[in-house]
Design a protein around this motif. Sequence first.
Motif, PDB file in Angstrom:
ATOM      1  N   ASP A 189      19.188  22.743  27.737  1.00  0.00           N
ATOM      2  CA  ASP A 189      19.334  24.023  27.024  1.00  0.00           C
ATOM      3  C   ASP A 189      20.348  24.938  27.694  1.00  0.00           C
ATOM      4  O   ASP A 189      20.939  25.787  27.045  1.00  0.00           O
ATOM      5  N   GLU A 190      20.528  24.819  28.998  1.00  0.00           N
ATOM      6  CA  GLU A 190      21.402  25.752  29.711  1.00  0.00           C
ATOM      7  C   GLU A 190      22.852  25.701  29.252  1.00  0.00           C
ATOM      8  O   GLU A 190      23.458  26.741  28.990  1.00  0.00           O
ATOM      9  N   PRO A 191      23.468  24.532  29.078  1.00  0.00           N
ATOM     10  CA  PRO A 191      24.848  24.508  28.584  1.00  0.00           C
ATOM     11  C   PRO A 191      24.989  25.050  27.176  1.00  0.00           C
ATOM     12  O   PRO A 191      26.006  25.635  26.822  1.00  0.00           O
ATOM     13  N   ASP A 192      23.929  24.887  26.350  1.00  0.00           N
ATOM     14  CA  ASP A 192      24.000  25.411  24.987  1.00  0.00           C
ATOM     15  C   ASP A 192      24.057  26.937  24.985  1.00  0.00           C
ATOM     16  O   ASP A 192      24.794  27.545  24.209  1.00  0.00           O
ATOM     17  N   GLU A 193      23.294  27.575  25.836  1.00  0.00           N
ATOM     18  CA  GLU A 193      23.316  29.032  25.893  1.00  0.00           C
ATOM     19  C   GLU A 193      24.663  29.533  26.414  1.00  0.00           C
ATOM     20  O   GLU A 193      25.209  30.522  25.903  1.00  0.00           O
ATOM     21  N   ARG A 194      25.200  28.875  27.409  1.00  0.00           N
ATOM     22  CA  ARG A 194      26.509  29.294  27.923  1.00  0.00           C
ATOM     23  C   ARG A 194      27.606  29.056  26.879  1.00  0.00           C
ATOM     24  O   ARG A 194      28.519  29.878  26.742  1.00  0.00           O
ATOM     25  N   GLU A 195      27.494  27.952  26.193  1.00  0.00           N
ATOM     26  CA  GLU A 195      28.490  27.668  25.163  1.00  0.00           C
ATOM     27  C   GLU A 195      28.423  28.679  24.031  1.00  0.00           C
ATOM     28  O   GLU A 195      29.457  29.155  23.538  1.00  0.00           O
ATOM     29  N   GLU A 196      27.207  29.044  23.635  1.00  0.00           N
ATOM     30  CA  GLU A 196      27.059  30.055  22.575  1.00  0.00           C
ATOM     31  C   GLU A 196      27.584  31.411  23.027  1.00  0.00           C
ATOM     32  O   GLU A 196      28.236  32.126  22.259  1.00  0.00           O
ATOM     33  N   LEU A 197      27.321  31.776  24.270  1.00  0.00           N
ATOM     34  CA  LEU A 197      27.838  33.039  24.796  1.00  0.00           C
ATOM     35  C   LEU A 197      29.361  33.031  24.842  1.00  0.00           C
ATOM     36  O   LEU A 197      30.020  34.042  24.524  1.00  0.00           O
ATOM     37  N   PHE A 198      29.931  31.889  25.233  1.00  0.00           N
ATOM     38  CA  PHE A 198      31.393  31.780  25.276  1.00  0.00           C
ATOM     39  C   PHE A 198      31.994  31.929  23.878  1.00  0.00           C
ATOM     40  O   PHE A 198      32.963  32.665  23.678  1.00  0.00           O
ATOM     41  N   TYR A 199      31.413  31.244  22.903  1.00  0.00           N
ATOM     42  CA  TYR A 199      31.926  31.330  21.533  1.00  0.00           C
ATOM     43  C   TYR A 199      31.772  32.744  20.959  1.00  0.00           C
ATOM     44  O   TYR A 199      32.647  33.224  20.228  1.00  0.00           O
ATOM     45  N   ASN A 200      30.689  33.406  21.295  1.00  0.00           N
ATOM     46  CA  ASN A 200      30.495  34.782  20.817  1.00  0.00           C
ATOM     47  C   ASN A 200      31.554  35.719  21.402  1.00  0.00           C
ATOM     48  O   ASN A 200      32.119  36.567  20.692  1.00  0.00           O
ATOM     49  N   ASN A 201      31.846  35.547  22.668  1.00  0.00           N
ATOM     50  CA  ASN A 201      32.864  36.394  23.299  1.00  0.00           C
ATOM     51  C   ASN A 201      34.254  36.130  22.708  1.00  0.00           C
ATOM     52  O   ASN A 201      35.017  37.069  22.439  1.00  0.00           O
ATOM     53  N   VAL A 202      34.564  34.861  22.516  1.00  0.00           N
ATOM     54  CA  VAL A 202      35.870  34.524  21.936  1.00  0.00           C
ATOM     55  C   VAL A 202      35.982  35.064  20.520  1.00  0.00           C
ATOM     56  O   VAL A 202      37.021  35.611  20.108  1.00  0.00           O
ATOM     57  N   ARG A 203      34.903  34.926  19.749  1.00  0.00           N
ATOM     58  CA  ARG A 203      34.926  35.417  18.373  1.00  0.00           C
ATOM     59  C   ARG A 203      35.099  36.932  18.319  1.00  0.00           C
ATOM     60  O   ARG A 203      35.865  37.466  17.507  1.00  0.00           O
ATOM     61  N   GLU A 204      34.420  37.645  19.208  1.00  0.00           N
ATOM     62  CA  GLU A 204      34.557  39.105  19.241  1.00  0.00           C
ATOM     63  C   GLU A 204      35.972  39.519  19.617  1.00  0.00           C
ATOM     64  O   GLU A 204      36.537  40.447  18.997  1.00  0.00           O
ATOM     65  N   LYS A 205      36.561  38.842  20.594  1.00  0.00           N
ATOM     66  CA  LYS A 205      37.925  39.196  20.988  1.00  0.00           C
ATOM     67  C   LYS A 205      38.915  38.923  19.861  1.00  0.00           C
ATOM     68  O   LYS A 205      39.858  39.709  19.642  1.00  0.00           O
ATOM     69  N   ILE A 206      38.713  37.839  19.126  1.00  0.00           N
ATOM     70  CA  ILE A 206      39.610  37.533  17.999  1.00  0.00           C
ATOM     71  C   ILE A 206      39.469  38.587  16.908  1.00  0.00           C
ATOM     72  O   ILE A 206      40.464  39.051  16.329  1.00  0.00           O
ATOM     73  N   ILE A 207      38.233  39.015  16.622  1.00  0.00           N
ATOM     74  CA  ILE A 207      38.019  40.046  15.599  1.00  0.00           C
ATOM     75  C   ILE A 207      38.630  41.373  16.031  1.00  0.00           C
ATOM     76  O   ILE A 207      39.279  42.068  15.232  1.00  0.00           O
ATOM     77  N   PHE A 208      38.461  41.729  17.299  1.00  0.00           N
ATOM     78  CA  PHE A 208      39.067  42.968  17.796  1.00  0.00           C
ATOM     79  C   PHE A 208      40.595  42.908  17.698  1.00  0.00           C
ATOM     80  O   PHE A 208      41.238  43.898  17.310  1.00  0.00           O
ATOM     81  N   LEU A 209      41.159  41.761  18.015  1.00  0.00           N
ATOM     82  CA  LEU A 209      42.611  41.619  17.954  1.00  0.00           C
ATOM     83  C   LEU A 209      43.117  41.726  16.517  1.00  0.00           C
ATOM     84  O   LEU A 209      44.130  42.393  16.251  1.00  0.00           O
ATOM     85  N   LEU A 210      42.404  41.102  15.583  1.00  0.00           N
ATOM     86  CA  LEU A 210      42.811  41.175  14.177  1.00  0.00           C
ATOM     87  C   LEU A 210      42.712  42.605  13.648  1.00  0.00           C
ATOM     88  O   LEU A 210      43.603  43.081  12.922  1.00  0.00           O
ATOM     89  N   LEU A 211      41.640  43.309  14.003  1.00  0.00           N
ATOM     90  CA  LEU A 211      41.506  44.704  13.567  1.00  0.00           C
ATOM     91  C   LEU A 211      42.602  45.577  14.162  1.00  0.00           C
ATOM     92  O   LEU A 211      43.171  46.440  13.465  1.00  0.00           O
ATOM     93  N   PHE A 212      42.904  45.357  15.437  1.00  0.00           N
ATOM     94  CA  PHE A 212      43.943  46.158  16.077  1.00  0.00           C
ATOM     95  C   PHE A 212      45.313  45.896  15.447  1.00  0.00           C
ATOM     96  O   PHE A 212      46.093  46.831  15.221  1.00  0.00           O
ATOM     97  N   VAL A 213      45.615  44.635  15.163  1.00  0.00           N
ATOM     98  CA  VAL A 213      46.897  44.309  14.521  1.00  0.00           C
ATOM     99  C   VAL A 213      46.972  44.925  13.128  1.00  0.00           C
ATOM    100  O   VAL A 213      48.019  45.465  12.714  1.00  0.00           O
ATOM    101  N   LEU A 214      45.858  44.885  12.388  1.00  0.00           N
ATOM    102  CA  LEU A 214      45.842  45.479  11.047  1.00  0.00           C
ATOM    103  C   LEU A 214      46.062  46.987  11.104  1.00  0.00           C
ATOM    104  O   LEU A 214      46.878  47.544  10.344  1.00  0.00           O
ATOM    105  N   LEU A 215      45.341  47.663  11.999  1.00  0.00           N
ATOM    106  CA  LEU A 215      45.509  49.114  12.131  1.00  0.00           C
ATOM    107  C   LEU A 215      46.893  49.472  12.663  1.00  0.00           C
ATOM    108  O   LEU A 215      47.487  50.483  12.252  1.00  0.00           O
ATOM    109  N   LEU A 216      47.423  48.648  13.571  1.00  0.00           N
ATOM    110  CA  LEU A 216      48.757  48.915  14.109  1.00  0.00           C
ATOM    111  C   LEU A 216      49.826  48.761  13.032  1.00  0.00           C
ATOM    112  O   LEU A 216      50.780  49.555  12.974  1.00  0.00           O
ATOM    113  N   THR A 217      49.665  47.772  12.163  1.00  0.00           N
ATOM    114  CA  THR A 217      50.616  47.601  11.061  1.00  0.00           C
ATOM    115  C   THR A 217      50.571  48.773  10.102  1.00  0.00           C
ATOM    116  O   THR A 217      51.612  49.297   9.673  1.00  0.00           O
ATOM    117  N   LEU A 218      49.359  49.206   9.756  1.00  0.00           N
ATOM    118  CA  LEU A 218      49.216  50.360   8.868  1.00  0.00           C
ATOM    119  C   LEU A 218      49.807  51.619   9.491  1.00  0.00           C
ATOM    120  O   LEU A 218      50.507  52.392   8.825  1.00  0.00           O
TER     121      LEU A 218
END
Length: 530
Positions: A5-34
């Motif tokens: 179970d331990e690698p699954d929790e770390r993997e899920e945490l890693f994917y959540n962090n990567v997903r959040e950073k990608i969403i933040f980057l997309l929002l920032f690029v969208l607002l910067l373009t506007l």
Amino acid sequence: MYDVDEPDEREELFYNNVREKIIFLLLFVLLLTLSYIIVNKYRKRDNIVVSIRDEDDYTVYKYSLLLCTISLAVSVGAALLLPISIASNEVLSLYPSSYYVQWLNHSLIHGLWSLVFLFSNLSLFIFLPFAYLFNESEGFPGHRKGLKARVYETCTVLLLLAIFVLVLTYLLYTIFYAEQSIFYMLFNLWNNYLPFLYSCISFIGVLMLLLCTPVGFATLFTILSRFMIKPQLQKTTDEEISVLRLEVDCLTRRLDQVSQNNGSSYMSPQPMLAKKEQKMSLPERELWSLTNGKLKNGLADKLLNFQERLDVLEKQRKTSVFRKLFFFPTFMLLLLALTVITVLLVVQNLLLILIGIRALPLNTRQFTLGVSSLSKLGPFGAGLEIVIILYMLVASTVGLYSLPVVSRYRPRIKQTPLTHIVGNCTLLLILSSALPLLCRILGVTDFDLLADYGRIEWLGNFAIVALYNVVFASAATLCLINKFTLAVRKELLSRLKSFWQWVIGRDCSIPRDNSIFSIDNSPMINKKTS
């Protein structure tokens, strides 16, 4: 089992962090373009020639404009914090187990609030001051001119300004927190000074919103009546068109007569307004006394003004009845309903705070996104809250640029210099950062302020919150009453003045501003006088 179970929790945490950073980057690029589109639309075309001599100026201009664009993007993001958070909470409460909304969680929204708070501080205290000083810098005297010299001067002045602000903040901090030790205050710069400094700036922004938002409520009605076609009686419109056509014909003949006279140009014969000369407005009276080229230019401007009014009336007469009788009343009633609902929400919030049913807006509890709807009306109430927040954002922006001093620095398309862009970005950033605080103080929404927004301690002061609600409700109500009763009061005062003049024997004319019928123009009186 633990090793599986331990690698699954770390993997899920890693994917959540990567997903959040990608969403933040997309929002920032969208607002910067506007933001780039908006800034590029309003900035003044300086026609900077890129050469060896002007390359430094062009580089300074380019980077200063980039910092303004980033600050404007941050201000737009700060203004959209509450609407995005309220909508996310409703989506999660309606579809808690949906696969398509699993990425929308409390960690994502909390991280968004933290990033907006961080970049708001950076934009307000570093980016915008650096952009202004960098654009105005020329390098220290006695040193070689160039880009490095301008950077050194900007950094030096910015450092001195930062020291001055920190000292001023330290003095204010010692006044409000005199019980804390000096060493504790000196070694907790990030945890004490900066949140306290931002709370002072946010308090200034909330006071600005207190002034701008009620003014914006009344100004929006004026803007709507200017761009929408009012429902008018066909007979009244036809009469106005006939009068304007006569005015246009008269001015056209006068202009032709002035153009035909060589040498000296004057009105011949004189206008038949001798007895009305004292009642004429000053610009009109000065127009008939002009000669030569000034008279021709004045008549041309007056003819152009009448022609524009005639075109507007012709457009109104050709407009369909459905558009005249539906669109204008609908939008006017919509603005009135939103304003009345906002005032009622403020009054309700004030009563609940005074009774003790509703707590102060200071965040003192742990909030989890998506547990339940924060509105008693469910999704409809949440949608209404989002509409009211956006309406208050528009009203505060319109009210800001309706103030006497700020209206002179209003951005104009392709005519706004860089220094004005920096000033406008600063004002918009202060207002948008204070908008979530305003909505929580007025009780427009029950969504708690996340991140460091909930650490602003003056939100827990009962006197400040109650007084703010009272002043806001009173100001909004007075602005609405003044807007809808101004014409009636003007007409009433005009008739009372005319009646008083008739009593004392100064004037016996009918109290109409545009009327050409009066006792002075009566044929019988003129005949008896002659």
